[in-house]
Design a protein around this motif. Sequence first.
Motif, short mmCIF file in Angstrom:
data_model
loop_
_atom_site.label_atom_id
_atom_site.label_comp_id
_atom_site.label_asym_id
_atom_site.label_seq_id
_atom_site.Cartn_x
_atom_site.Cartn_y
_atom_site.Cartn_z
N ALA A 422 62.81 64.90 10.10
CA ALA A 422 64.12 64.93 9.07
C ALA A 422 65.15 65.86 9.53
N GLU A 423 66.49 65.64 9.54
CA GLU A 423 67.36 66.72 9.60
C GLU A 423 67.52 67.63 8.52
N TRP A 424 67.75 68.87 8.81
CA TRP A 424 68.07 69.82 7.62
C TRP A 424 68.88 69.50 6.73
N THR A 425 69.92 68.61 6.91
CA THR A 425 70.66 68.12 5.87
C THR A 425 70.09 67.34 4.55
N LYS A 426 68.75 66.96 4.84
CA LYS A 426 68.06 66.25 3.65
C LYS A 426 67.53 67.25 2.84
N PHE A 427 67.16 68.47 3.30
CA PHE A 427 66.64 69.73 2.34
C PHE A 427 67.48 70.88 2.51
N SER A 428 68.64 70.66 2.33
CA SER A 428 69.51 71.90 2.40
C SER A 428 69.07 73.21 1.40
N PRO A 429 68.80 72.84 0.27
CA PRO A 429 68.61 73.77 -0.57
C PRO A 429 67.33 74.79 -0.09
N THR A 430 66.20 74.18 0.20
CA THR A 430 65.17 74.79 0.85
C THR A 430 65.56 75.73 2.19
N VAL A 431 66.33 74.90 2.99
CA VAL A 431 66.51 75.63 4.37
C VAL A 431 67.62 76.85 4.01
N LEU A 432 68.47 76.53 2.95
CA LEU A 432 69.10 77.83 2.72
C LEU A 432 68.51 78.93 2.05
N ASN A 433 67.57 78.70 1.20
CA ASN A 433 66.57 79.81 0.76
C ASN A 433 65.86 80.65 1.99
N ALA A 434 65.38 79.65 2.97
CA ALA A 434 64.73 80.43 3.97
C ALA A 434 65.70 81.05 4.77
N LEU A 435 66.88 80.60 5.13
CA LEU A 435 67.93 81.51 5.74
C LEU A 435 68.23 82.82 5.22
N ASN A 436 68.36 82.70 3.86
CA ASN A 436 68.96 83.80 3.07
C ASN A 436 67.81 84.67 2.61
N GLU A 437 66.48 84.23 2.81
CA GLU A 437 65.44 84.87 2.13
C GLU A 437 65.50 85.15 0.78
N ASN A 438 65.72 84.20 0.09
CA ASN A 438 65.93 84.48 -1.46
C ASN A 438 65.46 83.14 -2.05
N SER A 439 65.28 83.21 -3.41
CA SER A 439 64.82 81.92 -4.16
C SER A 439 65.83 81.06 -5.25
N GLU A 440 67.11 81.53 -4.86
CA GLU A 440 68.04 80.95 -5.80
C GLU A 440 68.07 79.73 -5.72
N LYS A 441 68.50 78.96 -6.74
CA LYS A 441 68.71 77.61 -7.11
C LYS A 441 70.00 77.23 -6.53
N TYR A 442 69.93 76.31 -5.54
CA TYR A 442 71.32 75.83 -4.83
C TYR A 442 71.45 74.59 -5.09
N ALA A 443 72.71 73.94 -5.15
CA ALA A 443 73.01 72.55 -5.30
C ALA A 443 73.01 71.82 -3.97
N ASP A 444 72.41 70.72 -3.88
CA ASP A 444 72.59 70.09 -2.24
C ASP A 444 74.06 70.24 -1.77
N ILE A 451 75.44 76.19 4.62
CA ILE A 451 75.00 76.36 5.99
C ILE A 451 75.95 75.81 7.33
N SER A 452 76.72 74.77 7.23
CA SER A 452 77.29 74.23 7.87
C SER A 452 78.57 75.00 8.29
N SER A 453 78.88 75.88 7.32
CA SER A 453 80.02 77.01 7.66
C SER A 453 79.34 78.14 8.20
N ASN A 454 78.28 78.85 7.79
CA ASN A 454 77.75 80.07 7.85
C ASN A 454 77.06 79.99 9.23
#
Length: 493
Positions: A422-444, A451-454
């Motif tokens: 699967a592409e990262w876009t299907k699970f972007s909140p989890t991917v962003l948590n991983a990239l930012n090393e946090n457990s914040e709740k992100y909307a998709d 992720i697209s911007s940064n």
Amino acid sequence: MNFIETRGNDGIKPIEVPFSEAILNPSTSFGGLYVPAYLPKLEDDFLVNHVNSSYKDLAYDILKAFEIDIDEVEINKALDLYDNFDDASNPCPVVKVKDDLFVHEQYHGPTRAFKDMALQPFGSILSSIAKKRDEKYLILAATSGDTGPAALNTFKNKENIQVACLYPDGGTSDVQRLQMVCEDGKNLKVLGIEGNFDDAQNALKQLLASQSFKDELKKDNIKLSAANSVNFGRIIFQIIYHFWSYIQLLKQNEIVYGEKIYLVVPSGNFGNVLGGFYAQEMGVPIEKLLVASNENNILTQWINTGVYDIRGKELKLTKSPAMDILKSSNIERVIFSLFGAQRTRELMEDLNNENIFTMSKNETQIVQKYFSAVYSDDSFGLKIIKDFSLFGYLMDPHTATCIKAYENLKEKNLKCVIYSTAEWTKFSPTVLNALNENSEKYADKEALEKISSNYKAFLPQSIKDLFNSKINHSMVIKKDNIESEIVKFIRES
């Protein structure tokens, strides 16, 4: 080639059926599955001769080796759907990320997940057969997140076809859910159910086996089929891309012909792994299939111990939800290949009746000749996503589980292909948590944009459009109401 049943024949159903019948009517004796009567053994030079072939040409030649009873025009029409992928010449690229590690990217189709690789051509062939026969079919699909969108996409507005798709409410990512509930085809019904994927899949299997349900459909001259990997029409297309893995390494001069490789597959329902097993049996030089699981590690337990035990087990909801499965349907086809119909029926009946089966020591050792398995938890997956992003490769949480197998199960210094399902876009909140090393709740939507911007990651227009699309399927029901809602849908549409 004809197809036979994994649990033997009941004396009522035909002993063998052609491919078209197996995919139109996948219900078999004693609740088993259809498999080829034999696997074609391809010539020694088959792989070398296809080094410069297109994916479509490779697929065509493998389908012809199975001697399926489908017109060449229909086969080519189905395979032409690969032209709609990101790169028509290479719909599933194999990308080098380390000296001995390659990622087979299977998510470049319309719904951004590997299910498109099989369901795009499968849907075209099944609907064309139905139309040719002037028969109407209800296609059932149960999904842990990716089969549903891919099935709905391929069957949307197809003549002679209606689709009922079941998904576990709360058990998919927001993007996966939106891909389903926003579909507007008049022949589609999407139902969220109170339960998990195993509940959805069990409901599908019960409906496929239910004579009363078939009799109800018969009143409207409708027959029953399925889009899940219980249907061999899915599996036959999942064999092809394992050949492609090997051929791409040959083409990139990373291996020489005959050199063996490892394949690492993140697995839930075992269909993708099964395709690799069949490819190996057909002649692809595979050293071993390495099975990656998440914390629902029932497959790891089975391969490592010979015991498949789901007694009292609760399904865990993980960051890799497409693998949140306890009852993996396609191990049955492997067991049949290795031990025959009688033993398959014994083991599957033990599992159905007692929620456990136990293989002998010798049987377990035979399974282990083909497979090794390991599982990882969410924290490992998050770390892997972050680690690989640091040298420019962005992966989703299912792909990340493969790295545990790559690091722990390789016994020889051979090239290794992992499957990115699967592409990262299907699970972007989890991917962003991983990239930012946090457990914040992100909307998709927020996670996708960040992720697209940064990270300058490609964001497909089809994913962007989801958040402005109308929701057409909002129903969530109890498991007991599935049959009545499907019958209602058929009669109203």
